[in-house]
Design an enzyme around this catalytic site. Structure first.
Site, short mmCIF file in Angstrom:
data_model
loop_
_atom_site.label_atom_id
_atom_site.label_comp_id
_atom_site.label_asym_id
_atom_site.label_seq_id
_atom_site.Cartn_x
_atom_site.Cartn_y
_atom_site.Cartn_z
N LYS A 51 6.92 -15.16 1.37
CA LYS A 51 8.27 -14.70 1.07
C LYS A 51 8.41 -13.27 1.56
CE LYS A 51 9.83 -17.40 -2.90
NZ LYS A 51 10.38 -17.31 -4.27
N ASP A 101 15.83 -20.42 -13.24
CA ASP A 101 16.53 -21.02 -12.10
C ASP A 101 16.00 -22.42 -11.80
OD1 ASP A 101 18.47 -21.08 -10.15
OD2 ASP A 101 17.25 -20.09 -8.62
#
Length: 474
Positions: free
Chosen positions: A39, A139
């Site tokens: 990431k 999430d």
């Protein structure tokens, strides 16, 4: 960035995804020859400081986790790209498609597969929520759940990924709150910045509804903020009720923990019993208000009935006689002859016990005050406070300033007291509550706080105790 090497170790293969300020890359580790996911957070035009806070928190959280269904933390370092400087987080790569991808490719999920997925994900959540401090994903949605190795009647291996929105209780102390999540999967309290284990339960329930209906939760109709889906699915009524319970908009009516959700899924009968406990007892006049930040409990005065008014009148007359006895005795002694002393003594022997009886009538069962005074209990992230509301003024009891609320108890019946270890806070004379009301209140406060609450017997026969153990309201 294809074929570029980061840190002279990670060879970029391709880009997996891209969103505001972030990219996820597939790379090969030259040291281990394994594929990894990297990431990248770049300080570009789309960068916000909240992104860095969440990025660092994801890195710190993954270092503390060790679960086969969660990506492993591998590395963290600075990067310098043509578009700007930034940071890179390296984690294990899971070669699997997301539920979102499976659904878009036309795959459907049977009721048995939905239950398998639910159990697997609840076990992951039980692990996360059991950490110290608790880890809230914030999430959960189809694109963050991976599915691999489907075979026969097995739904396959289930993984939960993307901890970029994760929050821990430690991270919340003394910091501002960043509202993150995905519309349609976020519970109402998350819009206000409050997240508890039950928030992840809601998101999981909304995800499972998406699998059952094939439609995004935001596209489904709502009634009182509750997702309406039962008319377009062909599921067992027990599973429908369970999904509705998972996605209750109000925290104090939703399943409070992954463990509780698992028990309700595996035992529909227990689910019915637990749901009944969550319902306000018939005829109860207690009022509850909860906005995600505060829980307010208003216990009204005891309802005045004909017989209660009658006994209050009798008690008042008897007590009045006890108060007036000295004055009556003096008057009789002055205005009568000595032989009337016998009458005065007889009058005294009769009035004193009747006066005591009157006092007992007025003070018994919580006291005459319960017919005139309401009690408000307010629980928020910092304290518990109790306020007595009289018709002419209000009196606040000293609040308990303890954010962890460890080892404290609340006694409710004819009177109420809150105690914690060596401190004792007497609130006195709350309205008499029935055992179903006490049980209901215990479940409501448990759901709000995310803690475990049990109702046990108190030292006296006519009292009950709601005992709280290691509850955190942060």
């Amino acid at each position: 960035m294809t074929s570029k090497i980061l840190k002279e170790r990670y060879v970029i293969q391709k880009q997996l995804s891209k969103n505001a300020g972030r990219r996820t890359l597939l790379a090969r580790d030259l040291h281990t020859q394994e594929l990894v996911a990297i990431k990248l957070l770049i300080f570009g035009e789309d960068f916000h400081w909240d992104h860095l806070k969440l990025f660092e928190r994801e890195s710190q959280t993954l270092q503390l986790l060790s679960h086969p269904a969660i990506p492993r933390y591998l590395d963290y370092f600075d990067v310098d790209t043509p578009t700007g400087k930034g940071f890179a987080l390296v984690q294990s790569y899971i070669p699997a498609k997301s539920l979102e991808e499976w659904l878009k490719s036309g795959r459907t999920f049977s009721e048995a597969e939905i239950k398998q997925l639910a159990k697997a994900l609840l076990e992951i959540l039980r692990y996360l929520h059991g950490q110290q401090p608790q880890v809230i994903h914030r999430d959960i949605k189809p694109s963050n759940i991976l599915l691999a190795n489907r075979s026969g009647n097995s739904v396959g291996d289930v993984y939960l990924v993307d901890f970029g929105s994760v929050q821990t209780l430690a991270a919340r102390k003394g910091s501002t709150i960043t509202v993150v999540g995905t519309y349609g999967y976020m519970p109402p309290e998350q819009f206000g910045g409050r997240n508890v284990p039950a928030s992840d339960i809601y998101s999981l329930g909304a995800t499972l509804i998406y699998l059952a209906t094939g439609r995004h939760p935001a596209e489904l109709s709502q009634g009182n903020l509750q997702i309406q889906f039962e008319s377009i699915v062909n599921l067992n009524p027990d599973l429908i009720d369970w999904l509705k319970w998972m996605t209750q908009p109000s925290l104090n009516r939703r399943l409070a923990s992954a463990g509780e959700a698992l028990k309700a899924l595996e035992n529909p009968r227990q689910q019915t019993d637990m749901s009944a406990i969550r319902q306000k007892p018939f005829g109860s006049r207690i009022e509850l208000k909860e906005d995600g930040e505060n829980l307010e409990i208003l216990i009204p005065p005891t309802r005045l009935t004909f017989w209660s008014a009658f006994w209050i009148l009798i008690g008042t007359l008897f007590c009045l006689g006890l108060v007036l006895l000295p004055f009556i005795s003096i008057i009789l002694l002055i205005k009568t002859r000595l032989k009337s002393i016998i009458f005065v003594m007889l009058f005294s022997f009769l009035t004193v016990p009747f006066g005591g009886l009157g006092f007992a009538i007025l003070c018994g069962g919580g006291g005459i005050a319960t017919y005139f005074r309401a009690t408000k209990i307010n629980i928020d992230r910092n304290q518990i406070s109790v306020t007595h509301l009289w018709p002419w003024y209000k009196c606040q009891v000293a609040p308990i300033m303890n954010k962890n609320f460890s080892n404290w108890s609340m006694y409710i019946r004819h009177s109420m007291a809150i105690s914690r270890q060596d401190k004792y806070y007497e609130t006195m004379g709350i309205s008499q509550l029935t055992p179903p009301e006490i049980e209901w209140l215990a479940n409501e406060i448990s759901a709000f706080s995310g803690g475990q609450i049990t109702v046990v017997s108190a030292d006296t026969a006519d009292s009950a105790v709601m005992r709280y153990n290691k509850i955190s309201l942060l």
